[in-house]
Design a protein around this motif. Structure first.
Motif, mmCIF file in Angstrom:
data_model
loop_
_atom_site.group_PDB
_atom_site.id
_atom_site.type_symbol
_atom_site.label_atom_id
_atom_site.label_comp_id
_atom_site.label_asym_id
_atom_site.label_seq_id
_atom_site.Cartn_x
_atom_site.Cartn_y
_atom_site.Cartn_z
ATOM 1 N N UNK A 60 30.852 -58.852 -65.729
ATOM 2 C CA UNK A 60 31.406 -59.801 -66.230
ATOM 3 C C UNK A 60 31.959 -59.576 -67.299
ATOM 4 N N UNK A 61 33.126 -59.448 -67.309
ATOM 5 C CA UNK A 61 34.057 -58.604 -68.495
ATOM 6 C C UNK A 61 34.273 -58.970 -69.593
ATOM 7 N N UNK A 62 33.543 -59.944 -70.402
ATOM 8 C CA UNK A 62 33.391 -60.204 -71.494
ATOM 9 C C UNK A 62 32.220 -59.260 -72.210
ATOM 10 N N UNK A 63 31.372 -58.868 -70.874
ATOM 11 C CA UNK A 63 30.212 -58.246 -71.793
ATOM 12 C C UNK A 63 30.667 -56.634 -71.121
ATOM 13 N N UNK A 64 29.911 -56.851 -69.783
ATOM 14 C CA UNK A 64 30.984 -55.297 -69.560
ATOM 15 C C UNK A 64 31.301 -55.611 -67.554
ATOM 16 N N UNK A 66 32.508 -53.480 -64.479
ATOM 17 C CA UNK A 66 32.713 -51.754 -63.963
ATOM 18 C C UNK A 66 33.568 -51.481 -63.429
ATOM 19 N N UNK A 67 33.901 -52.263 -62.633
ATOM 20 C CA UNK A 67 35.236 -51.305 -61.761
ATOM 21 C C UNK A 67 37.134 -51.968 -63.226
ATOM 22 N N UNK A 68 36.369 -52.884 -63.649
ATOM 23 C CA UNK A 68 37.485 -53.060 -64.996
ATOM 24 C C UNK A 68 37.206 -51.487 -65.804
ATOM 25 N N UNK A 69 35.697 -51.502 -66.633
ATOM 26 C CA UNK A 69 36.201 -50.214 -67.266
ATOM 27 C C UNK A 69 36.488 -49.007 -66.355
ATOM 28 N N UNK A 70 35.643 -49.500 -65.901
ATOM 29 C CA UNK A 70 36.384 -47.324 -64.678
ATOM 30 C C UNK A 70 38.766 -47.485 -64.716
ATOM 31 N N UNK A 268 38.226 -62.660 -69.871
ATOM 32 C CA UNK A 268 37.982 -62.885 -68.424
ATOM 33 C C UNK A 268 36.558 -62.689 -67.926
ATOM 34 N N UNK A 269 35.999 -63.130 -66.882
ATOM 35 C CA UNK A 269 34.801 -62.678 -66.247
ATOM 36 C C UNK A 269 34.619 -61.776 -65.673
ATOM 37 N N UNK A 270 34.707 -62.274 -64.205
ATOM 38 C CA UNK A 270 34.521 -61.502 -62.855
ATOM 39 C C UNK A 270 36.241 -60.552 -62.410
ATOM 40 N N UNK A 271 37.135 -59.922 -63.706
ATOM 41 C CA UNK A 271 37.785 -59.419 -63.359
ATOM 42 C C UNK A 271 37.461 -57.967 -62.372
ATOM 43 N N UNK A 272 37.002 -57.954 -61.724
ATOM 44 C CA UNK A 272 36.771 -56.340 -61.125
ATOM 45 C C UNK A 272 37.888 -57.022 -60.029
ATOM 46 N N UNK A 273 37.769 -57.657 -60.002
ATOM 47 C CA UNK A 273 38.637 -57.635 -57.781
ATOM 48 C C UNK A 273 40.025 -57.257 -58.460
ATOM 49 N N UNK A 274 40.475 -58.177 -59.655
ATOM 50 C CA UNK A 274 42.158 -57.638 -59.959
ATOM 51 C C UNK A 274 42.238 -56.279 -60.651
#
Length: 406
Positions: A60-64, A66-70, A268-274
């Motif tokens: 959850x990107x509002x919290x953390x 991993x893929x988005x942080x990378x 946003x929440x599950x942004x890893x796919x983006x």
């Protein structure tokens, strides 16, 4: 009051958005996109991008996340900045940047009169930041110069004026490359007065590809940079990641921007796919940009050979043209384009070439313009001394709708 059963409520709630023909529909859409010149935002993800994206993390990107942080860390390193922030769009990136830089009004933002932040973001600087905009017409007709900026920055303490706090530059702007030495000179001047420089680098990927200049060097003069993943690159790269931009800057600036992103409703929440889609575009689509530029120059050369006036040349992926020089109107071109066995989609004076543009689309466009020009000449059209029928930036975001007779 009659109570509905859970099963009946569930029946009302469910939805299947996939039609029986959606696979064929998507194939047809991809074919249409290959013949669409209105923008590079219409590019779509490939099967391979989808497959890569499904392997991303599910935080959850509002919290953390991993893929988005990378992705954010990579973008910061790529541009030589301390931190990055993934946001939904280029408009969000620009407006979050302005709101994060601007602290206490009164203040103003100085930019090119054609700049996206001024002309195509729905008055966001005024609405979100309460900022006045000083919109300049470049004295050289191409890009803002140091002299343009020094003559128009509002400094001092005269209470009649809103002082300039941010100078915002755009590279590319309508497909044209902003000379790096000019950006550096403007940056030095802006910083000498303690002000901020924001760079709208939505299509800066094209600058890097065309000038063979690193992203870090291109971004060094700016305090903040917005880089888009859904334009020149697809999401970034013309073959596109489906959504998103990245804002980069100092650690403190990005911390403030993250807060502003949440305030604007952009958390946003599950942004890893983006994020994974963006990473795929960076890896596999960026190397394709030189071909895009070559195709754009081929399109420009073909129009010039026909006698069409080019009002803004193909420095990267865009051409602006005026067909009145051969007696033809945009609507006539759109009508003829829509009648082709495989129609072309056009957008007025602007032609945008992207990674998914087919070579046959370029050839067909040139063929129909040539045919129209020959018909006009045969009908007695003589080119006047002055032929420009309006700004080269007229209707650049408008899809031409051909006029159909009953």
């Amino acid at each position: 009051m009659e109570m509905a059963s859970f099963a009946s409520i569930a029946q009302q709630v469910k939805l299947d958005i996939l039609s029986k023909t959606h696979v064929d529909d998507n194939a047809a859409k991809r074919k249409e996109i290959a013949r669409t010149f209105i923008s590079d935002t219409i590019t779509v993800p490939t099967k391979e991008m989808y497959e890569y994206a499904t392997l991303s993390t599910i935080g959850d990107d509002v919290y953390f996340e991993p893929s988005t942080k990378a992705l954010e860390v990579h973008m910061a390193q790529l541009t030589g900045k301390e931190a990055g922030l993934f946001v939904p769009s280029g408009t969000a990136s620009n407006q979050i940047a302005l709101r994060s830089h601007l602290l206490q009004p009164p203040y103003s933002v100085l930019c090119d009169h054609r700049a996206h932040i001024h002309k195509y973001e729905a008055g966001g600087a005024a609405f979100h930041s309460g900022a006045a905009v000083t919109a300049l017409i470049p004295s050289n007709g191409h890009h803002l110069t140091l002299n343009d900026v020094t003559q128009n920055m509002i400094l001092g303490t005269d209470t009649h004026f809103a002082p300039t706090e941010v100078v915002a530059l755009e590279n590319t702007l309508n497909g044209t490359i902003f000379p790096q030495e000019e950006i550096i000179a403007i940056s030095d001047y802006v910083h000498s007065h303690g002000k901020k420089l924001h760079l709208d680098g939505a299509r800066i990927w094209h600058v890097a590809a065309e000038t063979q200049t690193s992203l870090k060097e291109l971004c060094d003069p700016a305090d903040s940079v917005s880089l888009c993943f859904s334009k020149g690159l697809g999401l970034i790269l013309n073959k596109g990641a489906p959504i998103g931009s990245c804002l980069v800057g100092s650690t403190a600036f990005i911390a403030k921007a993250r807060w502003i992103r949440k305030l604007f409703g952009g958390g946003m929440r599950q942004t890893g796919i983006l994020a994974a889609s963006a990473a795929y575009a960076l890896t596999y689509n960026f190397p394709l940009l030189p071909h895009v530029h070559d195709l754009a120059r081929r399109l420009e050369a073909g129009l010039e050979e026909i006698g069409v006036e080019i009002t803004s040349k193909a420095e990267t992926c865009m051409i602006f043209y005026d067909p009145s020089s051969v007696g033809v109107t945009y609507d006539e071109i759109a009508d003829r384009a829509s009648d082709l066995p495989e129609p072309l989609v056009l957008g007025g004076s602007r032609l945008v070439v992207h990674i998914q543009t087919s070579e046959s689309a370029v050839a067909d466009f040139l063929s129909l313009v040539r045919q129209l020009a020959e018909e006009k000449k045969a009908a007695g059209f003589v080119k006047p001394e002055s032929t420009t029928n309006g700004s080269q930036y007229k209707d650049i975001y408008v899809r031409r709708v051909p006029k159909k007779t009953a």
